[in-house]
Design an enzyme around this catalytic site. Structure first.
Site, short mmCIF file in Angstrom:
data_model
loop_
_atom_site.label_atom_id
_atom_site.label_comp_id
_atom_site.label_asym_id
_atom_site.label_seq_id
_atom_site.Cartn_x
_atom_site.Cartn_y
_atom_site.Cartn_z
N ARG A 1 -15.98 41.03 23.97
CA ARG A 1 -16.27 39.80 24.75
C ARG A 1 -17.74 39.75 25.20
NH1 ARG A 1 -11.81 39.26 22.87
NH2 ARG A 1 -10.02 38.27 23.88
N SER B 1 -7.71 34.01 28.98
CA SER B 1 -7.81 35.16 29.90
C SER B 1 -8.94 34.93 30.88
CB SER B 1 -8.11 36.45 29.13
OG SER B 1 -7.13 36.70 28.15
N GLU C 1 -14.05 37.00 32.75
CA GLU C 1 -14.44 36.73 31.37
C GLU C 1 -14.96 35.30 31.23
OE1 GLU C 1 -12.80 34.80 28.43
OE2 GLU C 1 -11.86 36.50 27.40
P1 FAD Z 1 -17.45 26.45 26.05
O1 FAD Z 1 -16.37 26.74 27.01
O2 FAD Z 1 -17.87 25.05 25.90
O3 FAD Z 1 -18.70 27.35 26.41
C1 FAD Z 1 -18.56 28.73 26.66
C2 FAD Z 1 -19.95 29.34 26.88
O4 FAD Z 1 -20.71 29.27 25.68
C3 FAD Z 1 -20.78 28.59 27.92
O5 FAD Z 1 -21.61 29.53 28.55
C4 FAD Z 1 -21.62 27.62 27.09
O6 FAD Z 1 -22.81 27.24 27.73
C5 FAD Z 1 -21.88 28.46 25.84
N1 FAD Z 1 -22.00 27.68 24.62
C6 FAD Z 1 -21.06 26.86 24.07
N2 FAD Z 1 -21.49 26.39 22.88
C7 FAD Z 1 -22.72 26.91 22.68
C8 FAD Z 1 -23.69 26.80 21.64
N3 FAD Z 1 -23.49 26.05 20.56
N4 FAD Z 1 -24.86 27.47 21.78
C9 FAD Z 1 -25.11 28.22 22.87
N5 FAD Z 1 -24.23 28.37 23.88
C10 FAD Z 1 -23.06 27.73 23.79
N6 FAD Z 1 -11.16 33.68 23.63
C11 FAD Z 1 -11.03 34.77 22.86
O7 FAD Z 1 -12.01 35.47 22.59
N7 FAD Z 1 -9.82 35.15 22.37
C12 FAD Z 1 -8.69 34.45 22.61
O8 FAD Z 1 -7.63 34.82 22.16
C13 FAD Z 1 -8.80 33.29 23.42
N8 FAD Z 1 -7.69 32.57 23.73
C14 FAD Z 1 -7.80 31.46 24.49
C15 FAD Z 1 -6.64 30.73 24.78
C16 FAD Z 1 -6.71 29.59 25.55
C17 FAD Z 1 -5.45 28.81 25.82
C18 FAD Z 1 -7.96 29.15 26.06
C19 FAD Z 1 -8.04 27.88 26.85
C20 FAD Z 1 -9.12 29.88 25.80
C21 FAD Z 1 -9.04 31.05 25.03
N9 FAD Z 1 -10.19 31.83 24.73
C22 FAD Z 1 -10.07 32.93 23.93
C23 FAD Z 1 -11.50 31.47 25.31
C24 FAD Z 1 -12.25 30.40 24.48
O9 FAD Z 1 -11.40 29.75 23.59
C25 FAD Z 1 -13.41 31.00 23.70
O10 FAD Z 1 -14.29 31.68 24.56
C26 FAD Z 1 -14.19 29.95 22.93
O11 FAD Z 1 -15.09 30.55 22.04
C27 FAD Z 1 -14.97 28.99 23.83
O12 FAD Z 1 -15.48 27.97 23.02
P2 FAD Z 1 -15.95 26.59 23.61
O13 FAD Z 1 -16.58 25.82 22.51
O14 FAD Z 1 -14.85 25.93 24.32
O15 FAD Z 1 -17.08 27.07 24.63
N1 EPU Z 2 0.93 42.36 30.32
C1 EPU Z 2 1.74 42.44 31.43
N2 EPU Z 2 1.91 41.31 32.19
C2 EPU Z 2 1.32 40.15 31.88
C3 EPU Z 2 0.48 40.08 30.75
C4 EPU Z 2 0.30 41.21 29.98
O1 EPU Z 2 2.32 43.48 31.74
O2 EPU Z 2 1.51 39.18 32.62
C5 EPU Z 2 0.77 43.58 29.51
C6 EPU Z 2 1.89 43.77 28.48
O3 EPU Z 2 2.20 45.12 28.42
C7 EPU Z 2 1.26 43.38 27.18
C8 EPU Z 2 -0.21 43.76 27.40
O4 EPU Z 2 -0.43 43.51 28.78
O5 EPU Z 2 1.82 44.08 26.13
C9 EPU Z 2 -1.17 42.95 26.57
O6 EPU Z 2 -0.90 41.57 26.72
P1 EPU Z 2 -1.27 40.51 25.58
O7 EPU Z 2 -0.84 41.01 24.26
O8 EPU Z 2 -0.79 39.18 26.02
O9 EPU Z 2 -2.83 40.55 25.53
P2 EPU Z 2 -3.94 40.59 26.66
O10 EPU Z 2 -4.54 41.95 26.68
O11 EPU Z 2 -3.39 40.07 27.94
C10 EPU Z 2 -5.86 39.97 25.05
C11 EPU Z 2 -7.01 39.02 25.03
C12 EPU Z 2 -6.55 37.65 24.61
C13 EPU Z 2 -5.98 37.76 23.19
C14 EPU Z 2 -4.82 38.73 23.21
C15 EPU Z 2 -4.25 39.00 21.83
C16 EPU Z 2 -8.63 39.77 26.65
C17 EPU Z 2 -9.25 39.56 27.97
N3 EPU Z 2 -7.62 38.95 26.34
O12 EPU Z 2 -4.97 39.54 26.06
O13 EPU Z 2 -7.68 36.78 24.58
O14 EPU Z 2 -5.56 36.51 22.72
O15 EPU Z 2 -5.25 40.00 23.76
O16 EPU Z 2 -5.14 39.77 21.11
O17 EPU Z 2 -9.04 40.65 25.90
C18 EPU Z 2 -8.94 35.25 25.90
O18 EPU Z 2 -9.91 36.01 25.74
O19 EPU Z 2 -9.02 34.18 26.53
C19 EPU Z 2 -7.64 35.63 25.34
C20 EPU Z 2 -6.55 34.89 25.51
#
Ligand code: FAD
Ligand code: EPU
Length: 357
Positions: free
Chosen positions: A183, A257, A353
């Site tokens: 991240r 997250s 994050e």
């Molecule tokens: P924004 O929210 O618009 O911007 C994020 C940051 O990047 C800001 O600081 C912004 O200024 C900057 N930025 C945006 N675009 C640019 C650009 N073109 N050039 C320079 N800076 C820029 N993230 C994960 O890593 N793994 C996951 O599994 C994951 N799951 C998610 C699930 C949900 C339901 C949600 C809502 C979010 C999740 N995220 C996850 C977080 C998010 O999707 C990512 O961080 C994504 O890359 C953000 O993209 P965005 O275009 O919405 O960025």
């Molecule tokens: N867990 C709990 N309680 C909860 C949630 C999770 O006990 O309420 C424990 C469980 O044991 C579970 C473990 O945490 O097995 C891991 O949970 P999960 O698989 O849902 O993944 P996470 O670690 O919570 C991370 C990323 C996610 C990504 C998933 C799958 C980060 C900060 N988050 O979540 O990314 O989608 O793994 O790879 O690393 C994001 O960055 O926004 C995001 C959603």
């Protein structure tokens, strides 16, 4: 007929500057997935590099703080933004070259990430399937080296092109230049707020190397009755898992997250295990252990709790939510209380994050 030419008339940038629609006091409520009702003093939607250059060259905004906006899925607005928001809407996906083993696929920064992943899957460009259904745009994907289900973009990232906000030139960054980590990237640290990522090129496999080692994927493939997985079925499995536990921002405001999973020394992990045998941790190559922040937060009693419209999701304690009209600072205050209670109970510091604006 007499044509009087103003020298500026020939200047394309001047023309764009005057034709670009920069709105004032623009609501951002529908432009961030938390659904926070904040506004931008100035707001420009750019569909080309020329438009980006034009708006950045306009003296009216030279002193204004800039915020680059993608899909708004990793931001929390705690106040109105008193500056210029530039929404990156650059579009286009292109196969730029190929060799015996790889396709090099370039996407403009304003493409929607999941649509780009689907494009790759439809064309059998392998490597991004585990990253299906992550919200946001391609341009933001390198910011925090998005990751899920055992894969991060750094694993198939080739290079990116970025526009420097001050020197107004295009720069190329290789994988090493981006200093990717969990991240993390150089754009969140030493180069913060200096570049607009305009295009990203991925190096994708011709001969898929599937990564199904993440337990939940194997279980889901089994439930789907798949014995010979493909990039298509892995993508489908990932989409199924994600939809079953992560809230859909169209229904409940959230930014995924809210905190990172913290990395602790092995000795700290062992001490925690003595006191809390069920603690969830994953060993890292460097000998440290990554803890599941969701577990820590749940153990502190936060899962499903809310204060007004700001809450902790009932299925995933790592995800903070807006049930309707929460203010950004109410969500932020809730996150502070969570940080404090995790620190007090486990002696572990969580780090946010989500980008706090
Ligand atoms: P924004 O929210 O618009 O911007 C994020 C940051 O990047 C800001 O600081 C912004 O200024 C900057 N930025 C945006 N675009 C640019 C650009 N073109 N050039 C320079 N800076 C820029 N993230 C994960 O890593 N793994 C996951 O599994 C994951 N799951 C998610 C699930 C949900 C339901 C949600 C809502 C979010 C999740 N995220 C996850 C977080 C998010 O999707 C990512 O961080 C994504 O890359 C953000 O993209 P965005 O275009 O919405 O960025
Ligand atoms: N867990 C709990 N309680 C909860 C949630 C999770 O006990 O309420 C424990 C469980 O044991 C579970 C473990 O945490 O097995 C891991 O949970 P999960 O698989 O849902 O993944 P996470 O670690 O919570 C991370 C990323 C996610 C990504 C998933 C799958 C980060 C900060 N988050 O979540 O990314 O989608 O793994 O790879 O690393 C994001 O960055 O926004 C995001 C959603």
């Amino acid at each position: 007929m007499l044509l009087i030419l103003n020298s500026n008339f020939l200047n394309f940038e001047y023309y764009l500057r005057n034709s670009m629609n920069v709105t004032e006091n623009q609501s951002l409520k529908h432009l961030n997935t938390f659904g926070i009702d904040a506004s931008a003093r100035y707001f420009a939607e750019c569909t080309s590099l020329e438009e980006i250059k034009a708006v950045l060259s306009d003296k009216k905004y030279s002193g204004a703080t800039k915020l680059i906006l993608g899909g708004g899925s990793n931001l929390l607005f705690t106040k109105d933004f008193d500056g210029l928001v530039i929404k990156n809407n650059l579009k286009g996906i292109e196969l730029i070259k190929e060799d015996a083993d790889f396709y090099y696929v370039r996407s403009a920064g304003g493409e929607v990430w999941h649509e780009f992943v689907m494009h790759c899957i439809d064309h059998n460009y392998a490597g991004l399937e585990n990253l299906s259904l992550i919200p946001g745009n391609v341009g933001a994907s390198p910011m925090q080296n998005i990751g899920a289900y055992g894969v991060e973009i750094k694993d198939s990232f080739h290079e990116l092109q970025a526009f420097h906000i001050n020197d107004k030139a295009l720069h190329i960054f290789t994988n090493t230049d981006c200093k990717f980590g969990y991240r993390e990237s150089v754009f969140k640290r030493e180069l913060k707020d200096q570049f607009i990522i305009t295009a990203v090129t991925f190096k994708l496999h011709k001969h898929p190397v599937l990564n199904t080692s993440y337990g939940a994927i194997e279980k889901e493939l089994e439930a789907m009755g798949i014995t010979n997985p493909t990039i298509q079925s892995v993508s489908k499995a990932v989409c199924n898992i994600r939809s079953s536990k992560l809230p859909d921002p169209k229904k409940i405001g959230n930014a995924g997250s809210f905190f990172k999973n913290p990395e602790v020394l092995k000795s700290k992990y062992e001490a925690l295990q003595n006191e809390f045998p069920a603690v969830v941790g994953y060993p890292l190559e460097n000998g440290n252990v990554k803890l599941a922040a969701g577990w820590l937060i749940e153990q502190c009693g936060w899962k499903g709790k809310s204060s007004g419209d700001a809450g902790v999701h009932k299925l995933q304690a790592l995800v903070l939510v807006n049930y309707g009209n929460a203010k950004g600072n109410e969500i932020y205050d809730l996150s502070t209380k969570i940080l404090e209670s995790v620190k007090e109970k486990f002696g572990v510091e969580l780090e946010r994050e989500v980008n706090i604006i």
